[in-house]
Enzyme design. Structure first.
Site, PDB file in Angstrom:
ATOM      1  N   HIS A  44      99.897  74.480 109.551  1.00  0.00           N
ATOM      2  CA  HIS A  44      98.727  73.047 109.114  1.00  0.00           C
ATOM      3  C   HIS A  44      99.417  73.641 107.402  1.00  0.00           C
ATOM      4  O   HIS A  44      99.010  72.469 106.806  1.00  0.00           O
ATOM      5  CB  HIS A  44      97.530  73.857 109.017  1.00  0.00           C
ATOM      6  CG  HIS A  44      96.170  72.753 107.771  1.00  0.00           C
ATOM      7  ND1 HIS A  44      96.160  71.747 108.749  1.00  0.00           N
ATOM      8  CD2 HIS A  44      95.466  73.335 106.680  1.00  0.00           C
ATOM      9  CE1 HIS A  44      94.955  71.260 107.813  1.00  0.00           C
ATOM     10  NE2 HIS A  44      95.113  72.001 106.402  1.00  0.00           N
ATOM     11  N   GLU A  45      99.357  74.666 106.607  1.00  0.00           N
ATOM     12  CA  GLU A  45      99.406  74.177 105.231  1.00  0.00           C
ATOM     13  C   GLU A  45     100.800  73.616 105.470  1.00  0.00           C
ATOM     14  O   GLU A  45     101.051  73.185 103.874  1.00  0.00           O
ATOM     15  CB  GLU A  45      99.481  75.935 104.869  1.00  0.00           C
ATOM     16  CG  GLU A  45      98.103  76.818 104.595  1.00  0.00           C
ATOM     17  CD  GLU A  45      97.337  76.096 104.164  1.00  0.00           C
ATOM     18  OE1 GLU A  45      97.268  75.158 103.302  1.00  0.00           O
ATOM     19  OE2 GLU A  45      95.645  75.745 104.674  1.00  0.00           O
ATOM     20  N   HIS A  70     100.974  70.353 104.358  1.00  0.00           N
ATOM     21  CA  HIS A  70     100.236  69.616 103.281  1.00  0.00           C
ATOM     22  C   HIS A  70     101.253  69.311 102.201  1.00  0.00           C
ATOM     23  O   HIS A  70     101.846  68.756 101.707  1.00  0.00           O
ATOM     24  CB  HIS A  70      99.719  70.539 102.863  1.00  0.00           C
ATOM     25  CG  HIS A  70      98.403  70.912 102.989  1.00  0.00           C
ATOM     26  ND1 HIS A  70      97.720  68.931 103.596  1.00  0.00           N
ATOM     27  CD2 HIS A  70      96.556  72.068 103.222  1.00  0.00           C
ATOM     28  CE1 HIS A  70      96.236  69.469 103.566  1.00  0.00           C
ATOM     29  NE2 HIS A  70      96.391  70.626 103.535  1.00  0.00           N
ATOM     30  N   HIS A 115     103.020  66.529 100.739  1.00  0.00           N
ATOM     31  CA  HIS A 115     103.697  66.044  99.396  1.00  0.00           C
ATOM     32  C   HIS A 115     105.332  66.126  98.660  1.00  0.00           C
ATOM     33  O   HIS A 115     105.104  64.995  98.003  1.00  0.00           O
ATOM     34  CB  HIS A 115     103.796  67.306  98.189  1.00  0.00           C
ATOM     35  CG  HIS A 115     103.549  67.708  97.086  1.00  0.00           C
ATOM     36  ND1 HIS A 115     104.326  69.032  96.380  1.00  0.00           N
ATOM     37  CD2 HIS A 115     104.070  66.996  95.996  1.00  0.00           C
ATOM     38  CE1 HIS A 115     105.121  69.128  95.010  1.00  0.00           C
ATOM     39  NE2 HIS A 115     104.079  67.423  95.343  1.00  0.00           N
TER      40      HIS A 115
END
Length: 232
Positions: A102-103, A106, A110
């Site tokens: 999940h991280e 991100h 980005h």
């Protein structure tokens, strides 16, 4: 008059928001606790999964580091670091792999200039001001003989923090979707393990839904309170 000052029916909105937050926190803790005991067949740790996803996506300028705490995982776009908590970094559970992925979701957002993430990043300074200064400005307006201008400014400033919470929702849901795709596409988890990781991510996403709902309810309460006072 005493009854009017000490009884406020709009408190029910605050109570609803608090209940939602408690339910969300309990849900994510219990779900993560359950699936943190289920070891992935791949034998990979959260840190290894994060590094693998970033490598496969061709992202080489982002580091994976360990951060203290439980479920304190986050991606810092300024330092370009994926911070994985103690309960995720070295864990081989399906819960940990889902959080690590999940991280990385991100990071991919980005890297690809995902619009909602860009909007949320731009809102961070305003949201910080709104969450810290909104209510104090309103109280100052009340103390200064109910200064309508200050009260309205306080409400608008607080609304910026609410907007940030709302914009956060598509960012978090999209990161989870990307995470599950990566876990399956790179053969990190089996189909059954993917469904378990998905349950962890859905529980985590509900915390953001609850936070947004609580913020909206608080804003609605402020509007109802001071809208009523203006009418009086």
């Amino acid at each position: 008059m005493p009854f009017y000052y000490y009884y406020d029916p709009t408190y029910i909105l605050v109570i609803i928001g608090a209940i939602l937050s408690i339910i969300a926190s309990s849900m994510v803790q219990s779900t993560y606790s359950k699936y943190s005991k289920v070891r992935s067949m791949s034998g990979m740790t959260g840190a290894q999964v994060a590094e693998m996803i970033l490598k496969n996506k061709g992202i080489y300028d982002v580091r994976v580091e360990r951060v203290s705490g439980n479920l304190t995982d986050h991606y810092n776009p300024k330092t370009k670091v994926v911070n994985l908590s103690d309960s995720v970094y070295n864990s081989q559970s399906v819960a940990a792999l889902g959080v690590a992925a999940h991280e990385c979701g991100h990071v991919i957002q980005h890297h690809e200039n995902y619009v909602p993430l860009s909007i949320r990043s731009m809102l961070v300074p305003a949201a910080n001001i709104g969450s810290k200064a909104g209510i104090p400005i309103i109280l100052l307006g009340i103390l200064l003989g109910y200064n309508t201008v200050l009260v309205q400014i306080g409400i608008w400033v607080f609304a910026l923090a609410v907007l940030f919470q709302v914009v956060t929702l598509p960012v978090e849901f999209n990161a989870s979707r990307r995470a599950l795709v990566c876990l399956e596409e790179y053969g990190i988890v089996t189909r059954d393990e993917k469904s378990k990781s998905a349950k962890v991510l859905r529980a985590a996403a509900f915390t953001y839904v609850a936070a947004a709902a609580a913020a909206i309810l608080q804003l609605l309460r402020l509007i109802m309170l001071f809208g009523r006072r203006d009418n009086d």
